[in-house]
Enzyme design. Sequence first.
Site, PDB file in Angstrom:
ATOM      1  N   SER A  10       0.831  -1.193   0.000  1.00 54.26           N
ATOM      2  CA  SER A  10       0.000   0.000   0.000  1.00 54.26           C
ATOM      3  C   SER A  10       0.876   1.258   0.000  1.00 54.26           C
ATOM      4  CB  SER A  10      -0.972  -0.038   1.185  1.00 54.26           C
ATOM      5  OG  SER A  10      -1.949   0.966   1.099  1.00 54.26           O
ATOM      6  N   HIS A  15      -8.191  -4.698  -0.775  1.00 54.85           N
ATOM      7  CA  HIS A  15      -6.972  -4.048  -0.300  1.00 54.85           C
ATOM      8  C   HIS A  15      -6.642  -4.563   1.097  1.00 54.85           C
ATOM      9  CE1 HIS A  15      -3.993  -0.817  -0.444  1.00 54.85           C
ATOM     10  NE2 HIS A  15      -4.201  -0.687   0.852  1.00 54.85           N
ATOM     11  N   ASP A  51      -9.891  -3.722  -5.077  1.00 63.34           N
ATOM     12  CA  ASP A  51      -9.116  -2.669  -4.418  1.00 63.34           C
ATOM     13  C   ASP A  51      -9.278  -1.358  -5.183  1.00 63.34           C
ATOM     14  OD1 ASP A  51      -7.205  -1.105  -3.163  1.00 63.34           O
ATOM     15  OD2 ASP A  51      -5.530  -2.468  -3.569  1.00 63.34           O
TER      16      ASP A  51
END
Length: 309
Positions: free
Chosen positions: A157, A281, A251
């Site tokens: 991320s 995610h 995501d």
Amino acid sequence: MSVHPQVKQLLDALAQAAGPPLDQLSPAEARQAYKLLSAMDQGEEVSRVDDRALPAVDRDIPVRVYTPAAADGVDAPLLLWIHGGGWVLGDLDTADATARALANRSGAVVVSVDYRLAPEHPAPAALDDCAAALSWCLENAELLGIDAARVAVGGDSAGGNLAAALCLRERDEFGPQLAFQLLVYPVTDCTMSHPSIEENGEGYFLTSATMRWFIDHYLGDLDPKDPSVSPLHASDLSGLPPALVITASLDPLRDEGEAYAAALREAGTPVELVRYDGMIHGFVGMAALLDDGREALDRAGAALRSALA
């Protein structure tokens, strides 16, 4: 696009227990909520774990060093691991389970970086800390028991964003020296202009509103197209290390991660792109609950082991 049954069960449980969305909390409140969520993933045993404070110009940078049994007492490869959390959340504890798993699966010494967080420290503070940590590791290879010629960087991320940006900085300042980059559902474009931001913007754990909250805290005065925060906007992506890019179909960041993989490939970088269908995610950090999270860790470990052989 269908939701994996294990993900649906997780999302239903989170919905029942949910408090206010992260973007409606203060950074301090959001950090506490994130720590509680991260505690669901229990870490594996590794041969040795050491906490260190790396000296920087005006501060110390906390890191945690994971030495797996395969790397104990040998000239091992290194993975510098950079945690996610939107540049606002996360620390060595929230990254602990993933770092342990990657150390065991790759056979590499893993150094996890506790970089400064926004909004108290906006960009480029986090990237500066990661760069300083990498420099320290390379300069102290003998102390860590690593081979400075076999070094990878990676993150998930926001950590994937920092890993990609770090590869660009290292190339520009020192020339090619890194052997691999592991980018797990990375942020690569802070303009939030890709279709999946809206397509997956509600109902799949990370929301577009929360992503905006993260970016607003992190950017400070920087243009969202600045390559140091949006690697996809770099004018030159050549000369970068080979990459494994992992994305999730549900995501909001899916499209920008895949666009970055395509851009790297077009610039001549060997890239393996793997999309996990039905995943959200953060799924790799939920490996205790999601089979695909464990499979992604296995894949990442194998890719690192091969690239750093």
